[in-house]
Design a protein around this motif. Sequence first.
Motif, PDB file in Angstrom:
ATOM      1  N   GLY A  45       0.851  -1.302   0.120  1.00 36.17           N
ATOM      2  CA  GLY A  45       0.258   0.043   0.069  1.00 36.17           C
ATOM      3  C   GLY A  45       0.934   1.292  -0.059  1.00 36.17           C
ATOM      4  O   GLY A  45       0.119   2.592   0.648  1.00 36.17           O
ATOM      5  N   ILE A  46       2.149   1.253  -0.744  1.00 42.52           N
ATOM      6  CA  ILE A  46       2.691   2.274  -0.491  1.00 42.52           C
ATOM      7  C   ILE A  46       3.836   2.582  -1.648  1.00 42.52           C
ATOM      8  O   ILE A  46       3.867   1.640  -2.418  1.00 42.52           O
ATOM      9  N   PHE A  47       3.302   3.864  -3.109  1.00 49.16           N
ATOM     10  CA  PHE A  47       3.164   3.769  -3.749  1.00 49.16           C
ATOM     11  C   PHE A  47       5.018   4.234  -3.657  1.00 49.16           C
ATOM     12  O   PHE A  47       5.773   5.561  -2.889  1.00 49.16           O
ATOM     13  N   VAL A  48       5.932   3.854  -4.847  1.00 49.39           N
ATOM     14  CA  VAL A  48       6.996   4.394  -4.323  1.00 49.39           C
ATOM     15  C   VAL A  48       7.540   5.427  -5.305  1.00 49.39           C
ATOM     16  O   VAL A  48       6.956   6.053  -6.179  1.00 49.39           O
ATOM     17  N   ASP A  49       8.822   6.355  -4.910  1.00 56.46           N
ATOM     18  CA  ASP A  49       8.600   7.874  -4.985  1.00 56.46           C
ATOM     19  C   ASP A  49       9.264   7.601  -6.484  1.00 56.46           C
ATOM     20  O   ASP A  49       9.462   8.649  -7.599  1.00 56.46           O
ATOM     21  N   ARG A  50      10.726   7.290  -6.623  1.00 56.01           N
ATOM     22  CA  ARG A  50      11.393   7.086  -7.588  1.00 56.01           C
ATOM     23  C   ARG A  50      12.099   5.254  -8.074  1.00 56.01           C
ATOM     24  O   ARG A  50      12.353   4.882  -7.151  1.00 56.01           O
ATOM     25  N   ILE A  51      12.303   5.294  -9.309  1.00 58.30           N
ATOM     26  CA  ILE A  51      13.078   4.600  -9.460  1.00 58.30           C
ATOM     27  C   ILE A  51      14.146   4.733 -10.433  1.00 58.30           C
ATOM     28  O   ILE A  51      14.136   5.184 -11.617  1.00 58.30           O
ATOM     29  N   PRO A  52      15.462   3.845 -10.738  1.00 56.09           N
ATOM     30  CA  PRO A  52      15.827   4.382 -12.285  1.00 56.09           C
ATOM     31  C   PRO A  52      15.265   4.326 -13.014  1.00 56.09           C
ATOM     32  O   PRO A  52      14.979   2.903 -13.336  1.00 56.09           O
ATOM     33  N   GLN A  53      16.014   4.781 -14.547  1.00 53.21           N
ATOM     34  CA  GLN A  53      15.098   4.964 -15.568  1.00 53.21           C
ATOM     35  C   GLN A  53      15.151   3.365 -16.150  1.00 53.21           C
ATOM     36  O   GLN A  53      14.814   2.486 -16.506  1.00 53.21           O
ATOM     37  N   HIS A  54      16.725   2.867 -16.060  1.00 56.52           N
ATOM     38  CA  HIS A  54      17.431   1.346 -15.657  1.00 56.52           C
ATOM     39  C   HIS A  54      17.761   0.481 -14.426  1.00 56.52           C
ATOM     40  O   HIS A  54      17.687   0.980 -13.613  1.00 56.52           O
ATOM     41  N   TYR A  55      16.650  -0.527 -14.460  1.00 58.00           N
ATOM     42  CA  TYR A  55      17.896  -1.392 -12.525  1.00 58.00           C
ATOM     43  C   TYR A  55      18.522  -2.109 -12.648  1.00 58.00           C
ATOM     44  O   TYR A  55      18.989  -3.490 -12.522  1.00 58.00           O
ATOM     45  N   ASN A  56      19.532  -0.771 -12.569  1.00 56.37           N
ATOM     46  CA  ASN A  56      20.371  -1.433 -11.792  1.00 56.37           C
ATOM     47  C   ASN A  56      21.722   0.003 -11.169  1.00 56.37           C
ATOM     48  O   ASN A  56      20.952   0.757 -10.993  1.00 56.37           O
ATOM     49  N   SER A  57      22.145  -0.752 -10.382  1.00 59.61           N
ATOM     50  CA  SER A  57      22.923   0.442  -9.198  1.00 59.61           C
ATOM     51  C   SER A  57      23.878   1.714 -10.104  1.00 59.61           C
ATOM     52  O   SER A  57      23.661   2.698  -9.961  1.00 59.61           O
ATOM     53  N   LYS A  58      24.385   1.215 -11.448  1.00 60.48           N
ATOM     54  CA  LYS A  58      25.683   2.181 -12.180  1.00 60.48           C
ATOM     55  C   LYS A  58      24.155   3.271 -12.515  1.00 60.48           C
ATOM     56  O   LYS A  58      24.987   4.256 -12.605  1.00 60.48           O
ATOM     57  N   CYS A  59      23.285   2.944 -13.306  1.00 60.83           N
ATOM     58  CA  CYS A  59      21.713   4.342 -13.288  1.00 60.83           C
ATOM     59  C   CYS A  59      21.388   4.952 -12.431  1.00 60.83           C
ATOM     60  O   CYS A  59      21.412   5.841 -12.393  1.00 60.83           O
ATOM     61  N   ALA A  60      21.385   3.926 -11.231  1.00 56.71           N
ATOM     62  CA  ALA A  60      21.366   4.861 -10.162  1.00 56.71           C
ATOM     63  C   ALA A  60      21.912   5.404  -9.587  1.00 56.71           C
ATOM     64  O   ALA A  60      21.799   6.736  -8.946  1.00 56.71           O
ATOM     65  N   THR A  61      22.807   5.558  -9.698  1.00 57.00           N
ATOM     66  CA  THR A  61      24.468   6.699  -9.686  1.00 57.00           C
ATOM     67  C   THR A  61      23.941   7.993  -9.889  1.00 57.00           C
ATOM     68  O   THR A  61      24.427   9.058 -10.442  1.00 57.00           O
ATOM     69  N   GLU A  62      23.738   7.696 -11.536  1.00 55.04           N
ATOM     70  CA  GLU A  62      23.295   8.409 -12.335  1.00 55.04           C
ATOM     71  C   GLU A  62      23.038   9.553 -11.917  1.00 55.04           C
ATOM     72  O   GLU A  62      22.343  11.025 -12.050  1.00 55.04           O
ATOM     73  N   GLU A  63      21.861   9.034 -11.600  1.00 55.64           N
ATOM     74  CA  GLU A  63      20.531   9.851 -11.091  1.00 55.64           C
ATOM     75  C   GLU A  63      20.987  10.557 -10.140  1.00 55.64           C
ATOM     76  O   GLU A  63      19.397  11.068  -9.741  1.00 55.64           O
ATOM     77  N   MET A  64      21.107  10.038  -8.845  1.00 61.51           N
ATOM     78  CA  MET A  64      20.797  10.601  -7.682  1.00 61.51           C
ATOM     79  C   MET A  64      21.444  11.516  -7.154  1.00 61.51           C
ATOM     80  O   MET A  64      20.419  12.310  -6.333  1.00 61.51           O
ATOM     81  N   GLY A  65      22.496  12.629  -7.904  1.00 61.22           N
ATOM     82  CA  GLY A  65      22.629  14.061  -7.893  1.00 61.22           C
ATOM     83  C   GLY A  65      21.230  14.984  -8.375  1.00 61.22           C
ATOM     84  O   GLY A  65      21.469  15.728  -7.672  1.00 61.22           O
ATOM     85  N   GLU A  66      20.732  14.453  -9.071  1.00 58.71           N
ATOM     86  CA  GLU A  66      19.261  14.851  -9.730  1.00 58.71           C
ATOM     87  C   GLU A  66      18.270  15.051  -8.296  1.00 58.71           C
ATOM     88  O   GLU A  66      17.125  16.251  -8.289  1.00 58.71           O
ATOM     89  N   PHE A  67      17.672  14.611  -7.724  1.00 55.78           N
ATOM     90  CA  PHE A  67      17.015  14.979  -6.339  1.00 55.78           C
ATOM     91  C   PHE A  67      17.153  14.800  -5.337  1.00 55.78           C
ATOM     92  O   PHE A  67      16.691  14.698  -4.045  1.00 55.78           O
TER      93      PHE A  67
END
Length: 506
Positions: free
Chosen positions: A358-380
């Motif tokens: 019952g909890i909606f996720v706020d963000r997910i990376p464009q691609h499902y991997n840690s590398k993509c996540a690190t590229e996006e972390m600075g944005e939010f």
Amino acid sequence: MKDIYKEVHNMKKGKVYIAGAGPGDENLISVRAMELVKKADVIVYDRLAAERFLQYADRKCEKINAGKQPQNHRLNQQQINQVLIQKAKEGKKVLRLKGGDPFLFGRGGEECEELQKAEIDFEVIPGVSSFYSVCAYAGIPVTHRNYASSFHVFTGHRAENEELDYKTIANLEGTLLFLMSMKNLSLISKKLIEQGKDEYTLAEAIQWGTTSKQKSVTAYLKDIAQVAEQQGIGHPSVVIIGDVVKQKIDWQKYRPLFGKHIVLAGSGESALQSKKILQEEGAEVTIFSAIEIVEQEDNLIQEINRLHQYTWIFFTSVHSVEVFFHAMKSQKKDIRTLQGIGIYCIGEKTKEEVEKRGIFVDRIPQHYNSKCATEEMGEFLNKSDKILFPASELASTILEQKAKDIGVEMVRVTAYLNRMPTDETAKQYIKREFEKGNVDSVAFFSSSQAKNLFLIAGESIKKCQLFAIGDSTEQTILDMGATITAKADIATAKGLAEKIKQIYQS
């Protein structure tokens, strides 16, 4: 008062279930038999019952191999009877799992007789018999309006003892089927011809029917034994003799992955999703988790009691979500405690695991991997943010390093440990499958799955086609000195299954 004592006595009384596991294809076991596999205290199984079903047994279930290979019985019938009776007297739920149907050349009747003498409660669960199902998978109808309106089933393993009335059998109308007959097939063929059966009657020998190892040969009755031997057709096999063999239809061509055995090194809903996709295409699929999860709930409790200090929670696996919410529940905290905290997830199934609560996720990376996540972390993320990161002890440090680089505090907590599986029966089974060359492909769902499966099964894995769900898993496999066949275009269970389909169908 007597009724109460009787009720207590019955509660302690065990029961034996005599069940058929079917011919080999996992999907052909009955719903009832599979239910019993999952809740039995003891499983006494035959080789032909397919050891693959043991993976669904409870971790505490005692598994007893009764053998039943030609000329190599681990337990004789009397010993099997004694085991069933003894375990039931201990108050246990005992499953006697046999290949095919227990009442068709399965000695199930004998076992029931002994249980009845010992006053042990028992239940019989019929199974799909190999005599017709194996023929069906080979595309041969046992009966056909134009060729055979009857069929006759025989056991061939004692044919040399003159237990078969060849004169009568040779003159029967309809289809003849012989089980357990490869050792004596030459004798059976010869005797049938001597008693008047047309030597040019078509026959087919089918080995390991309904499984990925299925193979068969067709020949005239006079040649079938020799041709089968030349082509390496051995036990277990079904031999079908009659004009219905003319009607053989290759319907397996509509299942492009039939004949392929694919091992999914993963667990949970992700592995099940891939399995469903691949089975639909005809593949034999075995899910084997090379890791055992040991939850470390206590490690999270301190942070859960000060969740108000955090602005984000990062989840990178289904297990991290499960352990986190188990810890929440142990502290009598519900989702209201998460108000104002952002939820970040890597992975489709990780996201689903959060949202089903019952909890909606706020963000997910464009691609499902840690590398993509690190590229996006600075944005939010802002320097005022504080991140709680529940993970395994083997999780990558790449997210922590990125948080540090952008000046954001991240608290990593070991929520669970990845350990080697403790089920020795399962480990030995999967190791033998690789060593015998019975596995065509392996799909790895994580780096830790890859590392541990290589430790369990050894170098024989390298002979298979290997598929990786993502970059880090691919790199782990390469580090093990193996060659990758392909990596999923999208790092999801569905993406991995679709990549396997694509490779096999190209």
